[in-house]
Design a protein around this motif. Structure first.
Motif, PDB file in Angstrom:
ATOM      1  N   ILE A   1       0.853  -1.177   0.000  1.00  0.00           N
ATOM      2  CA  ILE A   1       0.000   0.000   0.000  1.00  0.00           C
ATOM      3  C   ILE A   1       0.890   1.229   0.000  1.00  0.00           C
ATOM      4  CG2 ILE A   1      -0.151   0.181   2.528  1.00  0.00           C
ATOM      5  CD1 ILE A   1      -3.116   0.974   2.156  1.00  0.00           C
ATOM      6  N   THR A   2       0.447   2.283  -0.642  1.00  0.00           N
ATOM      7  CA  THR A   2       1.216   3.519  -0.592  1.00  0.00           C
ATOM      8  C   THR A   2       1.072   4.144   0.794  1.00  0.00           C
ATOM      9  OG1 THR A   2      -0.663   4.745  -1.520  1.00  0.00           O
ATOM     10  CG2 THR A   2       1.003   3.926  -3.058  1.00  0.00           C
ATOM     11  N   SER A   3       2.095   4.872   1.220  1.00  0.00           N
ATOM     12  CA  SER A   3       2.100   5.406   2.585  1.00  0.00           C
ATOM     13  C   SER A   3       0.965   6.391   2.839  1.00  0.00           C
ATOM     14  CB  SER A   3       3.440   6.084   2.879  1.00  0.00           C
ATOM     15  OG  SER A   3       3.684   7.130   1.954  1.00  0.00           O
ATOM     16  N   ASP A   4       0.430   6.992   1.753  1.00  0.00           N
ATOM     17  CA  ASP A   4      -0.696   7.908   1.918  1.00  0.00           C
ATOM     18  C   ASP A   4      -2.046   7.197   1.896  1.00  0.00           C
ATOM     19  OD1 ASP A   4      -0.854   7.209  -0.731  1.00  0.00           O
ATOM     20  OD2 ASP A   4      -0.676   9.249  -1.524  1.00  0.00           O
ATOM     21  N   GLY A   5      -2.013   5.865   1.760  1.00  0.00           N
ATOM     22  CA  GLY A   5      -3.252   5.084   1.782  1.00  0.00           C
ATOM     23  C   GLY A   5      -4.119   5.261   0.559  1.00  0.00           C
ATOM     24  N   ALA A   6      -3.514   5.682  -0.566  1.00  0.00           N
ATOM     25  CA  ALA A   6      -4.309   5.975  -1.760  1.00  0.00           C
ATOM     26  C   ALA A   6      -4.367   4.822  -2.751  1.00  0.00           C
ATOM     27  CB  ALA A   6      -3.754   7.210  -2.462  1.00  0.00           C
ATOM     28  N   VAL A   7      -3.354   3.953  -2.733  1.00  0.00           N
ATOM     29  CA  VAL A   7      -3.281   2.888  -3.735  1.00  0.00           C
ATOM     30  C   VAL A   7      -2.855   1.571  -3.072  1.00  0.00           C
ATOM     31  CG1 VAL A   7      -2.360   2.168  -5.971  1.00  0.00           C
ATOM     32  CG2 VAL A   7      -2.516   4.610  -5.428  1.00  0.00           C
ATOM     33  N   MET A   8      -3.550   0.514  -3.451  1.00  0.00           N
ATOM     34  CA  MET A   8      -3.196  -0.832  -3.016  1.00  0.00           C
ATOM     35  C   MET A   8      -2.679  -1.608  -4.218  1.00  0.00           C
ATOM     36  SD  MET A   8      -3.508  -3.118  -0.335  1.00  0.00           S
ATOM     37  CE  MET A   8      -4.978  -2.781   0.639  1.00  0.00           C
ATOM     38  N   ALA A   9      -1.621  -2.404  -4.016  1.00  0.00           N
ATOM     39  CA  ALA A   9      -1.090  -3.233  -5.098  1.00  0.00           C
ATOM     40  C   ALA A   9      -0.772  -4.624  -4.544  1.00  0.00           C
ATOM     41  CB  ALA A   9       0.162  -2.606  -5.699  1.00  0.00           C
ATOM     42  N   ALA A  10      -1.060  -5.624  -5.359  1.00  0.00           N
ATOM     43  CA  ALA A  10      -0.719  -7.002  -5.002  1.00  0.00           C
ATOM     44  C   ALA A  10      -0.135  -7.678  -6.230  1.00  0.00           C
ATOM     45  CB  ALA A  10      -1.959  -7.759  -4.527  1.00  0.00           C
ATOM     46  N   ALA A  11       0.883  -8.494  -6.016  1.00  0.00           N
ATOM     47  CA  ALA A  11       1.510  -9.221  -7.114  1.00  0.00           C
ATOM     48  C   ALA A  11       1.743 -10.658  -6.685  1.00  0.00           C
ATOM     49  CB  ALA A  11       2.831  -8.570  -7.527  1.00  0.00           C
ATOM     50  N   VAL A  12       1.640 -11.579  -7.647  1.00  0.00           N
ATOM     51  CA  VAL A  12       1.831 -12.988  -7.348  1.00  0.00           C
ATOM     52  C   VAL A  12       2.721 -13.631  -8.401  1.00  0.00           C
ATOM     53  CG1 VAL A  12      -0.269 -13.715  -8.587  1.00  0.00           C
ATOM     54  CG2 VAL A  12       0.683 -15.179  -6.796  1.00  0.00           C
ATOM     55  N   ASP A  13       3.646 -14.439  -7.943  1.00  0.00           N
ATOM     56  CA  ASP A  13       4.391 -15.338  -8.819  1.00  0.00           C
ATOM     57  C   ASP A  13       3.689 -16.684  -8.710  1.00  0.00           C
ATOM     58  OD1 ASP A  13       6.081 -17.073 -10.114  1.00  0.00           O
ATOM     59  OD2 ASP A  13       7.907 -16.416  -9.100  1.00  0.00           O
ATOM     60  N   ALA A  14       2.986 -17.080  -9.767  1.00  0.00           N
ATOM     61  CA  ALA A  14       2.187 -18.308  -9.757  1.00  0.00           C
ATOM     62  C   ALA A  14       2.741 -19.349 -10.730  1.00  0.00           C
ATOM     63  CB  ALA A  14       0.741 -17.985 -10.097  1.00  0.00           C
ATOM     64  N   SER A  15       4.025 -19.293 -11.012  1.00  0.00           N
ATOM     65  CA  SER A  15       4.622 -20.174 -12.014  1.00  0.00           C
ATOM     66  C   SER A  15       4.448 -21.645 -11.666  1.00  0.00           C
ATOM     67  CB  SER A  15       6.112 -19.848 -12.173  1.00  0.00           C
ATOM     68  OG  SER A  15       6.297 -18.499 -12.555  1.00  0.00           O
ATOM     69  N   ASP A  16       4.729 -22.014 -10.413  1.00  0.00           N
ATOM     70  CA  ASP A  16       4.581 -23.413 -10.010  1.00  0.00           C
ATOM     71  C   ASP A  16       3.116 -23.833  -9.987  1.00  0.00           C
ATOM     72  OD1 ASP A  16       7.300 -23.725  -9.757  1.00  0.00           O
ATOM     73  OD2 ASP A  16       7.339 -23.362  -7.589  1.00  0.00           O
ATOM     74  N   ILE A  17       2.249 -22.922  -9.573  1.00  0.00           N
ATOM     75  CA  ILE A  17       0.813 -23.209  -9.534  1.00  0.00           C
ATOM     76  C   ILE A  17       0.306 -23.553 -10.929  1.00  0.00           C
ATOM     77  CG2 ILE A  17      -1.465 -22.123  -9.280  1.00  0.00           C
ATOM     78  CD1 ILE A  17      -0.327 -20.623  -6.848  1.00  0.00           C
ATOM     79  N   VAL A  18       0.665 -22.734 -11.909  1.00  0.00           N
ATOM     80  CA  VAL A  18       0.168 -22.948 -13.271  1.00  0.00           C
ATOM     81  C   VAL A  18       0.824 -24.172 -13.898  1.00  0.00           C
ATOM     82  CG1 VAL A  18      -0.099 -21.902 -15.549  1.00  0.00           C
ATOM     83  CG2 VAL A  18      -0.320 -20.485 -13.502  1.00  0.00           C
ATOM     84  N   PHE A  19       2.090 -24.402 -13.579  1.00  0.00           N
ATOM     85  CA  PHE A  19       2.751 -25.617 -14.065  1.00  0.00           C
ATOM     86  C   PHE A  19       2.048 -26.854 -13.512  1.00  0.00           C
ATOM     87  CE2 PHE A  19       5.861 -29.042 -13.473  1.00  0.00           C
ATOM     88  CZ  PHE A  19       6.291 -29.216 -14.789  1.00  0.00           C
ATOM     89  N   THR A  20       1.676 -26.808 -12.235  1.00  0.00           N
ATOM     90  CA  THR A  20       0.960 -27.924 -11.613  1.00  0.00           C
ATOM     91  C   THR A  20      -0.388 -28.144 -12.291  1.00  0.00           C
ATOM     92  OG1 THR A  20       2.026 -27.542  -9.478  1.00  0.00           O
ATOM     93  CG2 THR A  20      -0.046 -28.780  -9.458  1.00  0.00           C
ATOM     94  N   ALA A  21      -1.121 -27.057 -12.558  1.00  0.00           N
ATOM     95  CA  ALA A  21      -2.413 -27.171 -13.229  1.00  0.00           C
ATOM     96  C   ALA A  21      -2.251 -27.774 -14.617  1.00  0.00           C
ATOM     97  CB  ALA A  21      -3.085 -25.802 -13.318  1.00  0.00           C
ATOM     98  N   GLN A  22      -1.224 -27.355 -15.333  1.00  0.00           N
ATOM     99  CA  GLN A  22      -0.967 -27.901 -16.665  1.00  0.00           C
ATOM    100  C   GLN A  22      -0.679 -29.398 -16.592  1.00  0.00           C
ATOM    101  OE1 GLN A  22       2.877 -27.103 -18.521  1.00  0.00           O
ATOM    102  NE2 GLN A  22       1.825 -26.536 -20.424  1.00  0.00           N
ATOM    103  N   ARG A  23       0.111 -29.800 -15.610  1.00  0.00           N
ATOM    104  CA  ARG A  23       0.454 -31.222 -15.455  1.00  0.00           C
ATOM    105  C   ARG A  23      -0.771 -32.053 -15.077  1.00  0.00           C
ATOM    106  NH1 ARG A  23       1.364 -33.835 -10.941  1.00  0.00           N
ATOM    107  NH2 ARG A  23       1.676 -31.903  -9.747  1.00  0.00           N
ATOM    108  N   LEU A  24      -1.592 -31.538 -14.187  1.00  0.00           N
ATOM    109  CA  LEU A  24      -2.758 -32.281 -13.733  1.00  0.00           C
ATOM    110  C   LEU A  24      -3.804 -32.442 -14.829  1.00  0.00           C
ATOM    111  CD1 LEU A  24      -3.312 -30.735 -10.188  1.00  0.00           C
ATOM    112  CD2 LEU A  24      -2.596 -33.079 -10.681  1.00  0.00           C
ATOM    113  N   HIS A  25      -4.030 -31.369 -15.585  1.00  0.00           N
ATOM    114  CA  HIS A  25      -5.126 -31.363 -16.548  1.00  0.00           C
ATOM    115  C   HIS A  25      -4.685 -31.592 -17.989  1.00  0.00           C
ATOM    116  CE1 HIS A  25      -7.741 -30.153 -13.306  1.00  0.00           C
ATOM    117  NE2 HIS A  25      -7.032 -29.067 -13.069  1.00  0.00           N
ATOM    118  N   LYS A  26      -3.359 -31.669 -18.203  1.00  0.00           N
ATOM    119  CA  LYS A  26      -2.821 -31.934 -19.550  1.00  0.00           C
ATOM    120  C   LYS A  26      -3.419 -30.961 -20.576  1.00  0.00           C
ATOM    121  CE  LYS A  26      -1.893 -36.814 -18.580  1.00  0.00           C
ATOM    122  NZ  LYS A  26      -2.110 -36.656 -17.130  1.00  0.00           N
ATOM    123  N   THR A  27      -3.292 -29.689 -20.278  1.00  0.00           N
ATOM    124  CA  THR A  27      -3.917 -28.643 -21.065  1.00  0.00           C
ATOM    125  C   THR A  27      -3.081 -28.243 -22.286  1.00  0.00           C
ATOM    126  OG1 THR A  27      -2.938 -27.140 -19.441  1.00  0.00           O
ATOM    127  CG2 THR A  27      -5.282 -27.583 -19.240  1.00  0.00           C
TER     128      THR A  27
END
Length: 302
Positions: free
Chosen positions: A8-34
């Protein structure tokens, strides 16, 4: 290990979130053979689910995302918990892949441009919150931003990406970024943020350069003082179990269970999220019936 961060910005004006989901998506690909387009679409929604789920706060809260488009992928389902852990599946994992002229996967062609994005927030304390909005583009990130703007009136920027090896179709990188204006935002905040977003590189490009999820948030919020709220590991987590399926069977009418015994010699259940199979013999089903009858008898005797 995949991680998610909220800032969050120190003035409380903006919230940001980021995710590294590389393993998650690799797992989904392996499970579902997409196929590549199914991997990209499901991977984007898994990343979005993680980013949205972690904002639920309550420990037992759950988020359900469902895209119902008119494209050949069919329905795409993702479930997230309040820690950002996710699971999901796509209706047609064998969907053929179309590409844009620049070589990027045409996710919109797979999802379709007409349909709905459904969001269910279940806090476990009453009726769940349900929101449905029309798809904006079928590219998913724009659809998530459109949902927030339409259903929750929160100005939102969403960027999602899945980088797939063109040689073997393996997931290389995946993740996402979610930026939201808070009530304290003024015109100068919006102007500064819009300038940053206009030159922001794709999420997977930033990952490929070695940037961390904190680096990505700070880049998106350049010119602001940024405070980290939390940073946690996230995983592909399925909640299925034999016990849960037994509980489901225990709630079915006895005649349905006996029909399975007579027609199929038992029952087989396959989890849509992880493809794990659970087999129940006639003896297993008979035991479930016996336990239910005994519990009913005990209850009547009390």
């Amino acid at each position: 290990m995949d991680k998610i961060i909220r800032c969050i910005t120190s003035d409380g004006a903006v919230m940001a979130a980021a995710v590294d989901a590389s393993d998650i998506v690799f797992t989904a690909q392996r499970l579902h053979k997409t196929t590549p387009v199914a991997t990209a679409a499901l991977g984007r929604l898994l990343s979005a689910g993680s980013l949205m789920g972690v904002s639920l706060k309550q420990s037992k809260a759950k988020l359900n995302l469902q895209i119902k488009g008119d494209g050949p992928l069919g329905n795409i389902i993702v479930v997230a918990d309040s820690n950002g852990n996710v699971r999901g599946y796509v209706g047609n994992p064998d969907c053929p892949t179309e590409y844009y002229n620049n070589g990027k996967i045409n996710v919109s062609a797979g999802v379709g441009k007409h349909g709905t994005l459904g969001v269910i927030r279940d806090y476990g304390t009453g009726e769940p919150y349900i929101g449905n909005v029309p798809l904006t583009s079928g590219e998913i990130a724009e659809d998530i931003a459109g949902y927030y703007a339409t259903s929750e009136q929160i100005p939102t920027v969403c960027a999602l990406g899945v980088l797939i090896d063109k040689e073997d179709s393996r997931v290389l990188l995946a993740g996402g970024l979610l930026i939201q204006l808070l009530p304290g935002a003024d015109d100068s905040t919006i102007e500064k943020l819009e300038k940053n977003i206009s030159v922001l590189e794709p999420v997977t490009t930033m990952f490929a350069k070695g940037m961390s999820i904190l680096d990505i948030c700070k880049t998106a919020l350049q010119g602001f003082e940024v405070e980290v709220l939390d940073e946690e590991p996230v995983n592909y987590v399925c909640s299925c179990s034999r016990e849960r399926i037994e509980s489901y069977f225990a709630g079915l009418p006895e005649e349905e269970l006996r029909a399975c015994m007579d027609e199929n010699g038992g029952a087989q259940v396959k989890c849509e999220f992880c493809n794990k199979e659970y087999n129940f013999s006639n003896d297993d089903l008979e035991e479930i019936i016996s336990v239910r009858v005994q519990n009913q008898t005990d209850s009547e005797d009390e």
